[in-house]
Design a protein around this motif. Structure first.
Motif, PDB file in Angstrom:
ATOM      1  N   HIS A  53     -35.005  12.599 -13.624  1.00  0.00           N
ATOM      2  CA  HIS A  53     -34.557  11.333 -13.043  1.00  0.00           C
ATOM      3  C   HIS A  53     -33.067  11.150 -13.318  1.00  0.00           C
ATOM      4  CE1 HIS A  53     -35.162   6.695 -12.610  1.00  0.00           C
ATOM      5  NE2 HIS A  53     -34.896   7.261 -11.446  1.00  0.00           N
ATOM      6  N   GLN A  54     -32.327  10.799 -12.279  1.00  0.00           N
ATOM      7  CA  GLN A  54     -30.896  10.568 -12.409  1.00  0.00           C
ATOM      8  C   GLN A  54     -30.625   9.218 -13.064  1.00  0.00           C
ATOM      9  OE1 GLN A  54     -28.533  12.684 -11.704  1.00  0.00           O
ATOM     10  NE2 GLN A  54     -26.673  11.470 -11.753  1.00  0.00           N
ATOM     11  N   ASP A  55     -29.693   9.186 -14.006  1.00  0.00           N
ATOM     12  CA  ASP A  55     -29.265   7.948 -14.683  1.00  0.00           C
ATOM     13  C   ASP A  55     -30.441   7.174 -15.274  1.00  0.00           C
ATOM     14  OD1 ASP A  55     -26.589   8.325 -14.352  1.00  0.00           O
ATOM     15  OD2 ASP A  55     -26.295   6.851 -12.772  1.00  0.00           O
ATOM     16  N   ASP A  56     -31.454   7.867 -15.707  1.00  0.00           N
ATOM     17  CA  ASP A  56     -32.692   7.224 -16.155  1.00  0.00           C
ATOM     18  C   ASP A  56     -32.484   6.142 -17.210  1.00  0.00           C
ATOM     19  OD1 ASP A  56     -35.785   7.350 -16.190  1.00  0.00           O
ATOM     20  OD2 ASP A  56     -35.248   7.605 -18.298  1.00  0.00           O
ATOM     21  N   PRO A  57     -31.648   6.350 -18.242  1.00  0.00           N
ATOM     22  CA  PRO A  57     -31.515   5.324 -19.277  1.00  0.00           C
ATOM     23  C   PRO A  57     -30.339   4.370 -19.052  1.00  0.00           C
ATOM     24  CG  PRO A  57     -30.512   7.336 -20.046  1.00  0.00           C
ATOM     25  CD  PRO A  57     -30.938   7.589 -18.637  1.00  0.00           C
ATOM     26  N   VAL A  79     -38.984   5.063 -16.168  1.00  0.00           N
ATOM     27  CA  VAL A  79     -40.046   6.068 -16.270  1.00  0.00           C
ATOM     28  C   VAL A  79     -40.849   5.842 -17.552  1.00  0.00           C
ATOM     29  CG1 VAL A  79     -40.544   8.536 -16.540  1.00  0.00           C
ATOM     30  CG2 VAL A  79     -38.830   7.782 -14.881  1.00  0.00           C
ATOM     31  N   LEU A  80     -40.139   5.622 -18.653  1.00  0.00           N
ATOM     32  CA  LEU A  80     -40.804   5.353 -19.928  1.00  0.00           C
ATOM     33  C   LEU A  80     -41.682   4.114 -19.829  1.00  0.00           C
ATOM     34  CD1 LEU A  80     -41.083   5.997 -23.002  1.00  0.00           C
ATOM     35  CD2 LEU A  80     -39.106   4.490 -23.351  1.00  0.00           C
ATOM     36  N   ALA A  81     -41.166   3.071 -19.184  1.00  0.00           N
ATOM     37  CA  ALA A  81     -41.926   1.826 -19.065  1.00  0.00           C
ATOM     38  C   ALA A  81     -43.159   1.996 -18.182  1.00  0.00           C
ATOM     39  CB  ALA A  81     -41.031   0.731 -18.495  1.00  0.00           C
ATOM     40  N   THR A  82     -43.119   2.954 -17.262  1.00  0.00           N
ATOM     41  CA  THR A  82     -44.231   3.152 -16.324  1.00  0.00           C
ATOM     42  C   THR A  82     -45.339   4.016 -16.901  1.00  0.00           C
ATOM     43  OG1 THR A  82     -42.674   2.963 -14.457  1.00  0.00           O
ATOM     44  CG2 THR A  82     -44.849   3.912 -13.991  1.00  0.00           C
ATOM     45  N   VAL A  83     -44.971   5.095 -17.608  1.00  0.00           N
ATOM     46  CA  VAL A  83     -45.995   6.041 -18.080  1.00  0.00           C
ATOM     47  C   VAL A  83     -45.983   6.258 -19.588  1.00  0.00           C
ATOM     48  CG1 VAL A  83     -46.074   7.259 -15.872  1.00  0.00           C
ATOM     49  CG2 VAL A  83     -44.503   8.047 -17.670  1.00  0.00           C
ATOM     50  N   GLY A  84     -45.043   5.643 -20.304  1.00  0.00           N
ATOM     51  CA  GLY A  84     -45.006   5.804 -21.754  1.00  0.00           C
ATOM     52  C   GLY A  84     -44.346   7.080 -22.212  1.00  0.00           C
ATOM     53  N   PRO A 352     -39.982   5.409 -10.232  1.00  0.00           N
ATOM     54  CA  PRO A 352     -41.001   4.387 -10.462  1.00  0.00           C
ATOM     55  C   PRO A 352     -40.459   3.227 -11.292  1.00  0.00           C
ATOM     56  CG  PRO A 352     -41.217   6.070 -12.116  1.00  0.00           C
ATOM     57  CD  PRO A 352     -40.076   6.507 -11.222  1.00  0.00           C
ATOM     58  N   SER A 353     -41.172   2.138 -11.252  1.00  0.00           N
ATOM     59  CA  SER A 353     -40.943   0.997 -12.130  1.00  0.00           C
ATOM     60  C   SER A 353     -42.278   0.259 -12.219  1.00  0.00           C
ATOM     61  CB  SER A 353     -39.852   0.082 -11.562  1.00  0.00           C
ATOM     62  OG  SER A 353     -39.480  -0.912 -12.507  1.00  0.00           O
ATOM     63  N   PRO A 354     -42.622  -0.278 -13.387  1.00  0.00           N
ATOM     64  CA  PRO A 354     -43.973  -0.836 -13.578  1.00  0.00           C
ATOM     65  C   PRO A 354     -44.382  -1.877 -12.555  1.00  0.00           C
ATOM     66  CG  PRO A 354     -42.825  -0.688 -15.675  1.00  0.00           C
ATOM     67  CD  PRO A 354     -41.805  -0.370 -14.611  1.00  0.00           C
ATOM     68  N   GLU A 355     -43.432  -2.640 -12.046  1.00  0.00           N
ATOM     69  CA  GLU A 355     -43.785  -3.727 -11.131  1.00  0.00           C
ATOM     70  C   GLU A 355     -43.869  -3.293  -9.662  1.00  0.00           C
ATOM     71  OE1 GLU A 355     -39.505  -3.203 -11.240  1.00  0.00           O
ATOM     72  OE2 GLU A 355     -40.993  -3.513 -12.824  1.00  0.00           O
ATOM     73  N   LEU A 356     -43.557  -2.040  -9.370  1.00  0.00           N
ATOM     74  CA  LEU A 356     -43.571  -1.560  -7.992  1.00  0.00           C
ATOM     75  C   LEU A 356     -44.962  -1.067  -7.598  1.00  0.00           C
ATOM     76  CD1 LEU A 356     -40.230   0.478  -7.862  1.00  0.00           C
ATOM     77  CD2 LEU A 356     -40.635  -1.847  -7.016  1.00  0.00           C
ATOM     78  N   PHE A 362     -47.391   7.127  -9.352  1.00  0.00           N
ATOM     79  CA  PHE A 362     -46.583   7.888 -10.298  1.00  0.00           C
ATOM     80  C   PHE A 362     -47.388   8.214 -11.552  1.00  0.00           C
ATOM     81  CE2 PHE A 362     -43.302   8.636 -13.502  1.00  0.00           C
ATOM     82  CZ  PHE A 362     -42.470   9.505 -12.814  1.00  0.00           C
ATOM     83  N   ARG A 363     -48.281   7.327 -11.936  1.00  0.00           N
ATOM     84  CA  ARG A 363     -49.138   7.620 -13.089  1.00  0.00           C
ATOM     85  C   ARG A 363     -50.069   8.797 -12.784  1.00  0.00           C
ATOM     86  NH1 ARG A 363     -49.558   1.774 -13.002  1.00  0.00           N
ATOM     87  NH2 ARG A 363     -48.061   0.903 -14.498  1.00  0.00           N
ATOM     88  N   LYS A 364     -50.506   8.916 -11.546  1.00  0.00           N
ATOM     89  CA  LYS A 364     -51.307  10.078 -11.148  1.00  0.00           C
ATOM     90  C   LYS A 364     -50.481  11.359 -11.278  1.00  0.00           C
ATOM     91  CE  LYS A 364     -54.305   7.720  -7.783  1.00  0.00           C
ATOM     92  NZ  LYS A 364     -54.708   7.667  -6.348  1.00  0.00           N
TER      93      LYS A 364
END
Length: 379
Positions: A53-57, A79-84, A352-356, A362-364
């Motif tokens: 992922h580009q510019d992830d943090p 990404v971290l917030a979506t899948v841990g 991804p983002s948790p609220e999307l 993405f979890r799959k």
């Protein structure tokens, strides 16, 4: 007296034996950081392909980094917030470093890029750098209305020619390359060793939206541009930690003759990538990507190169099942090292983002055994 002579002879024979043994041993050449990185990528490829992922943090769909230097803020991630878990690969861009700017073209301080890049390396991840330099011929140092003076300013077809030896912008560009090198020199781990980096300059050169693109310079001029930058960073500055990636854009019709027009050469490339976005219909995207990866995987195998999707995505995830329904089935067919989704920004996002709505899909993807995240690649 006889004993002393015998001891002398024994000592002499031992010395001769050691010298002969030393002469018979092969010289052990220590591998460079880029060679070790290439080996690591090859090994990981046996498990599957990495998610990047580009510019992830740096920022996300609903948040912006404050960049205050607060260590507690380091490592925030959609990404971290979506899948841990973090992406296995993180990408960052150096656009603006050539101007001596404090922030890059996406308004991220270079001090923050430095810290996040090293942090991801230290946690076991892999990092890649791209560079969107401003247009050295049209930039007046005062900005202007985008894309004036930017990497996207294609108003002049002599930019690359002006940079090469003998050109009007050659000396200016030498100083730009020096600033890139000065930043790369700071990228060291806690032990003071250079961080291995996938370095990806002059991407999407088969398109014509950057000043180094297909219609903006000749094939010979493009290769001269590539060689000039590589010769400076690799040979003059001695950066053996850079793994060089050549990554044109989705073409949909690669032939060996067309691909070789701008290919820098096997001695100058370790990883072949492609940037592949679905800008049009799903059918066109799947057809073009399948055709390209079929050609590129064959080319990479014959020439002993790594293969990756160095950028990809669907803008604003208008299809919430796109990753597992469209992208993954194609990637599963080819020996790619990683795929890198482009950045998440509130107005334009590809990850991804948790609220999307796409978070469930993405979890799959995260649960697939052959899709590797940070936890899967740690040493």
């Amino acid at each position: 007296m006889q004993m002393r002579v015998s001891m002398k002879k024994i000592s002499f024979l031992l010395l001769v034996t050691m010298m002969v043994a030393a002469c018979g041993q092969k010289t052990v050449v220590e591998k460079t950081q880029s060679e070790l990185l290439a080996e690591r990528l090859q090994t990981l490829q046996q498990q599957g392909y990495m998610m990047g992922h580009q510019d992830d943090p740096m920022y996300g769909v609903t948040w912006m980094g404050t960049y205050r230097g607060d260590s507690a803020e380091l490592g925030q991630s959609d990404v971290l917030a979506t899948v841990g878990d973090y992406p296995a690969v993180m990408g960052f861009d150096l656009g603006g470093i050539e101007m001596g700017d404090a922030k890059n073209l996406d308004s991220v301080p270079f001090t923050r890029i430095h810290d996040e890049l090293i942090a991801h390396h230290e946690r076991g991840g892999i990092v890649t750098l791209s560079w969107h330099p401003r247009n050295p011929l049209t930039d007046n140092g005062h900005g202007g209305t985008f894309p004036q003076g930017s990497a996207w300013d294609v108003t002049d077809t002599t930019v690359v020619k002006s940079i090469l030896k003998g050109g009007s912008q050659h000396e200016k560009f030498q100083s730009w390359m020096q600033r890139v090198g000065d930043f790369i020199e700071t990228l060291k781990n806690k032990d003071g060793q250079p961080v291995p980096i996938i370095f990806r300059p002059w991407h999407e050169n088969n398109g014509s939206w950057f000043w180094w693109g297909q219609k903006l310079c000749t094939d010979q001029e493009f290769r001269g541009l590539w060689n000039m930058l590589q010769d400076y960073l690799r040979d003059e500055r001695g950066f053996s930690n850079l793994l060089w990636s050549y990554s044109p854009n989705l073409d949909g019709g690669w032939t060996e003759e067309r691909f070789m027009q701008r290919y820098p050469g096997n001695d100058r490339v370790t990883l072949i990538g492609e940037d592949a976005y679905q800008w049009g219909t799903e059918e066109d995207f799947k057809r073009d990507l399948t055709a390209d990866l079929t050609f590129l995987s064959d080319f990479a195998k014959k020439n002993e190169k790594l293969l990756a999707m160095t950028e990809c995505g669907l803008k604003n995830m208008t299809d919430s099942t796109w990753w597992t329904r469209v992208l993954q089935p194609i990637m599963d067919q080819y020996p790619i090292s990683y795929f890198l989704l482009w950045r998440n920004y509130k107005e334009e996002y590809f990850g991804p983002s948790p609220e999307l709505p796409c978070a469930a899909d993405f979890r799959k993807l995260y649960e697939a055994k052959n899709v590797l995240f940070l936890k899967d690649i740690k040493h």
